[in-house]
Scaffold this active site. Structure first.
Site, PDB file in Angstrom:
ATOM      1  N   ASP A 184     -10.548   1.785  -3.394  1.00 58.45           N
ATOM      2  CA  ASP A 184     -11.118   1.488  -2.081  1.00 58.45           C
ATOM      3  C   ASP A 184     -12.634   1.441  -2.159  1.00 58.45           C
ATOM      4  O   ASP A 184     -13.290   0.986  -1.227  1.00 58.45           O
ATOM      5  CB  ASP A 184     -10.701   2.559  -1.067  1.00 58.45           C
ATOM      6  CG  ASP A 184      -9.365   2.220  -0.422  1.00 58.45           C
ATOM      7  OD1 ASP A 184      -8.859   1.117  -0.675  1.00 58.45           O
ATOM      8  OD2 ASP A 184      -8.837   3.062   0.322  1.00 58.45           O
ATOM      9  N   ASP A 212       0.832  -1.200   0.000  1.00 58.28           N
ATOM     10  CA  ASP A 212       0.000   0.000   0.000  1.00 58.28           C
ATOM     11  C   ASP A 212       0.873   1.259   0.000  1.00 58.28           C
ATOM     12  O   ASP A 212       2.083   1.211   0.290  1.00 58.28           O
ATOM     13  CB  ASP A 212      -0.881  -0.042   1.265  1.00 58.28           C
ATOM     14  CG  ASP A 212      -2.182   0.728   1.116  1.00 58.28           C
ATOM     15  OD1 ASP A 212      -2.303   1.501   0.164  1.00 58.28           O
ATOM     16  OD2 ASP A 212      -3.057   0.558   1.990  1.00 58.28           O
TER      17      ASP A 212
HETATM   18  C1  DGJ Z   1      -5.861   1.749   1.921  1.00 52.72           C
HETATM   19  C2  DGJ Z   1      -6.184   0.519   1.137  1.00 52.72           C
HETATM   20  O1  DGJ Z   1      -6.615   0.855  -0.141  1.00 52.72           O
HETATM   21  C3  DGJ Z   1      -7.228  -0.297   1.899  1.00 52.72           C
HETATM   22  O2  DGJ Z   1      -7.629  -1.378   1.125  1.00 52.72           O
HETATM   23  C4  DGJ Z   1      -6.613  -0.717   3.188  1.00 52.72           C
HETATM   24  O3  DGJ Z   1      -5.538  -1.581   2.949  1.00 52.72           O
HETATM   25  C5  DGJ Z   1      -6.170   0.493   3.977  1.00 52.72           C
HETATM   26  N1  DGJ Z   1      -5.327   1.364   3.209  1.00 52.72           N
HETATM   27  C6  DGJ Z   1      -5.426   0.086   5.218  1.00 52.72           C
HETATM   28  O4  DGJ Z   1      -4.921   1.142   5.892  1.00 52.72           O
END
Ligand code: DGJ
Length: 747
Positions: A549, A479
């Site tokens: 997300d 991430d």
């Molecule tokens: C952003 C990601 O896109 C989510 O899927 C998740 O992993 C969160 N960060 C966790 O902090």
């Protein structure tokens, strides 16, 4: 032969029967552009394709006695600024305390079998030398003592040409590079629609279109990531180009940091495309004997509409960009605990989720954020990559063991490039954070680690490699949740700070390179707060990316549709999540959530313990359905049918390369009251002479493509008993199979 050279006329013709790209050396030694488009038959001389210049009173000309030879109007390959071309250039370099008017003239060429890799950078690659040929043109600036190499690769069986440039300092003084584009392309007219993918967090890669007009239109990022806001992809399509027909040029920049892709339409209505590292703030000091390599631009030409363009990108990326290991490997159906627990979990909770998921047929359990340091929310611990024993008192090993006893693989979330001010790592190494000595701006309560420093990259490699080995990881979600501000490294000299962004991303690529080489079986999924770094640079290491997300099925129609312009559906992480959806509060049917997510790498992002028995049964069916068809999703040709950007309905389909089977997704956002019209959906890509079985009927391919597939009867307020679909957010997925041994007369 894919590359023809005519040394007498100093012309070069790259062609593979699908596309032609032709250029020459002009009389001043610069490279002129002659043609790019559908394949032309080769001939000895193409000089008649050169723009016939008409001298105008206003233009400056290179030769006193030839007013027609003006760089202002000639189409060029890799233009510089300063001697009669006033448009934005591809290159701007110079040495300190000297005039800064580069003058690169042709020196020589080389033809290479195959395709050389680009040092330190991701790029498309080949497995066998016959798959591509590369033409390298060397130009020299005698005053600067600098050599410029332009690389053109043509792929054997694809309408694809890739380009990059590199520059070598043969002089004794430092060369300053302010701009070195991956490619520049002069098109003879401006009759195009500038089509790109834009958005923000939670609504990435929406399709945007506008007509080219005189002036500069650009997409770019200055965020240190390719960004949620603009994808490094641009298409120039003709006004009447559709999904299925018409001309379109597609460009994708294989890079994950600051970029610019722009089209400048000049006063004669011609269009110049440039694509490369964003020149704003960029300043590279190239010492004597050093080489600087630009990232690569992938160029696709299609006369078969947007689908033709997208399929060329998809085929290229599947065969020549994602790690070889994952080309044919099936990706596991995963469950990710993020939306199920956020930071609030313990070992028992996780094992219960995994157990319940394994009973449904899910193959991989991914533990997302919150397993390390003291991370109970997003205010701390990034950088402290050791397990939080308060949450997982028996360590990661015990958790992995329990997961593997359930017959599942285990994956972990990392955010390697970040550091929380509240972390042991920051307390120990405050100078490891990016920022000026007196200014650090927080984003999601965190700072960015200075990946321009090799010792920091080494540190992360050691930490991650150790955890991968110890826990026998199968998967990593990498991430990156904030963009870079105060782009300043405490280790670089002041006059080198213009190198920071590029050095940073080279550090990221270096860490990816080492980890993927050392652990080829670990599947990497790239992520940047959802889809903030969904680009071909990342795809070179991570064959799938967390698309957004936003897991809402209706929002995903637009996001996945836009993403499919350049990227294969199998690269899009797409999960079924709970309702009301956590990003939109929308409630959609479970079937629609799966029907959307099937067109990607499938997974779940919910708490399976909260499902009803009926939902569990439905999910089991979804999982076995996906397992049956994931090979088709991985290898098939994707067709966009109805765009969510213009309709209440969206449709797309994947057809196997041999046209023997297909999967169609049809989605209707809002129900239509009193809908009596015969509803059909015209399909694509099938063999018109083949008979296919679908939805209990038999059709010929031509019927499905021209008359269309009959959609199930929609509820209209009266025909409730015969209605097979209805309500808002409805959807259907149809599996189509050819019936080889049925002949027309039998039907
Ligand atoms: C952003 C990601 O896109 C989510 O899927 C998740 O992993 C969160 N960060 C966790 O902090």
């Amino acid at each position: 032969m894919m590359i023809h050279t005519n040394l007498k006329n100093k012309q070069f013709h790259l062609t593979n029967g699908q596309v032609s790209y032709i250029f020459n050396v002009m009389k001043n030694g610069h490279l002129g552009h002659l043609y790019y488009g559908n394949a032309l038959r080769h001939r000895n001389d193409f000089s008649h394709l050169q723009t016939v210049d008409v001298p105008t009173a206003a233009s400056c000309h290179v030769y006193e006695d030839d007013p027609a030879f003006s760089l202002e109007t000639l189409r060029q390959e890799y233009p510089a600024y300063g001697n009669s071309d006033f448009r934005e250039p591809a290159i701007h370099v110079g040495i300190e305390n000297a005039p800064n008017v580069p003058n690169f003239t042709y020196d020589s060429y080389k033809i290479l079998k195959g395709k050389p890799s680009l040092k330190g950078l991701p790029s498309t690659y080949i497995n066998e030398a016959y798959e591509a040929s590369t033409l390298q043109i060397i130009l020299k600036d005698e005053f600067l003592h600098v050599e410029l190499a332009l690389n053109y690769t043509i792929f054997q069986d694809k309408p694809v040409i890739t380009r990059s440039a590199s520059i070598k300092n043969n002089g004794t003084e430092k060369l300053i590079i302010e701009r070195l584009m991956g490619a520049s392309l002069d098109l003879p007219d401006k009759d195009f629609i500038f089509t790109h993918l834009a958005g923000t967090w939670s609504r990435e890669r929406h399709v945007k279109e506008r007509k080219l007009e005189m002036g500069i239109q650009a997409i770019s990022s200055l965020r240190g990531a390719s960004s949620h806001h603009h994808n490094p992809f641009l298409a120039l399509k003709r006004p009447f180009t559709t999904e299925h027909t018409g001309e379109v040029y597609g460009f994708n920049f294989v890079y994950s940091s600051n970029f610019i892709m722009q089209v400048e339409v000049d006063h004669y209505d011609t269009a110049r495309l440039t694509a490369g590292i964003h020149p704003f703030g960029f300043k590279w000091n190239l010492k004597p004997h050093e080489v600087f390599q630009s990232p690569e631009v992938v160029m696709v030409y299609s006369d078969q509409g947007l689908n033709g363009m997208s399929q060329a990108f998809h085929n290229l990326y599947r065969e020549h960009l994602i790690p070889n290991h994952w080309r044919k490997e099936e990706r596991p159906i995963l469950i990710n605990n993020w939306e199920a627990t956020y930071f609030d979990f313990n070992e028992e909770k996780l094992v219960n989720i995994a157990k319940s998921a394994s009973e449904l047929g899910i193959e991989l359990f991914v533990l997302d954020d919150g397993w390390f340091g003291k991370r109970n929310d997003d205010t701390s611990s990034l950088g402290d990559w050791h397990v939080d024993l308060n949450k997982l008192p028996n360590g990661l090993e015990s958790l992995t063991k329990e997961i593997s006893e359930l017959g599942m693989k285990f994956g972990l979330w990392f955010e390697p490039e970040m550091i929380s001010p509240n972390s042991d790592l920051y307390r120990e190494h405050p100078d490891w954070a990016v920022g000026t000595p007196h200014q650090h701006t927080l984003g999601r309560n965190q700072l960015v680690l200075d990946f321009s420093r090799p010792e920091i990259v080494d540190y992360l490699y050691e930490k991650m490699a150790e955890i991968i080995k110890r826990t026998n990881l199968s998967y990593i979600k990498w991430d990156m949740n904030r963009n870079i501000t105060e782009a300043f490294s405490q280790k670089l000299a002041l006059n080198q700070q213009g190198e920071f962004f590029h050095r940073y991303i080279l550090g990221v690529y270096n860490l990816y390179e080492r980890l993927t080489n050392e652990f080829p079986n670990v599947l990497f999924e790239s992520c940047a707060g959802g889809g903030g770094r969904f680009d071909p640079g990342m795809m070179y290491y991570a064959p799938q990316a967390w698309t957004s997300d936003d897991t809402d099925a209706i929002e995903r129609l637009k996001i996945q549709y836009g993403t499919s312009f350049a990227y294969p559906v199998y690269s899009m992480g797409s999960h079924v999540s709970a309702v009301p959806n956590h990003q939109t509060l929308r409630t959609t049917p479970l079937s629609t959530r799966a029907n959307t997510a099937y067109f990607g790498t499938f997974g779940y992002e919910l708490d399976p313990l909260k499902l009803s028995e009926d939902e569990r049964l439905e999910i089991k069916e979804q999982i076995s359905f996906y397992k049956k068809h994931r090979g088709l999703i991985r290898d098939g040709l994707f067709y966009q049918l109805l765009s969510p950007f213009s309709e209440n309905e969206t449709a797309w389909m994947v057809v196997s390369q041999d046209q023997s089977e297909a999967l169609v997704g049809y989605y209707k956002v809002l129900a239509t009251p009193n809908s009596l019209k015969q509803q059909t959906l015209q399909l694509s890509g099938l063999n018109e002479a083949k008979a296919y079985q679908v939805a209990g009927r038999i059709y010929y391919g031509d019927e499905l493509m021209q008359a269309g597939l009959q959609l199930p009867t929609e509820f209209n307020g009266v025909n409730s008993s015969s209605a097979k679909r209805g309500g808002d957010f409805q959807s259907n997925v149809f599996y189509i199979k050819s019936i080889e041994d049925l002949h027309f007369n039998d039907l």
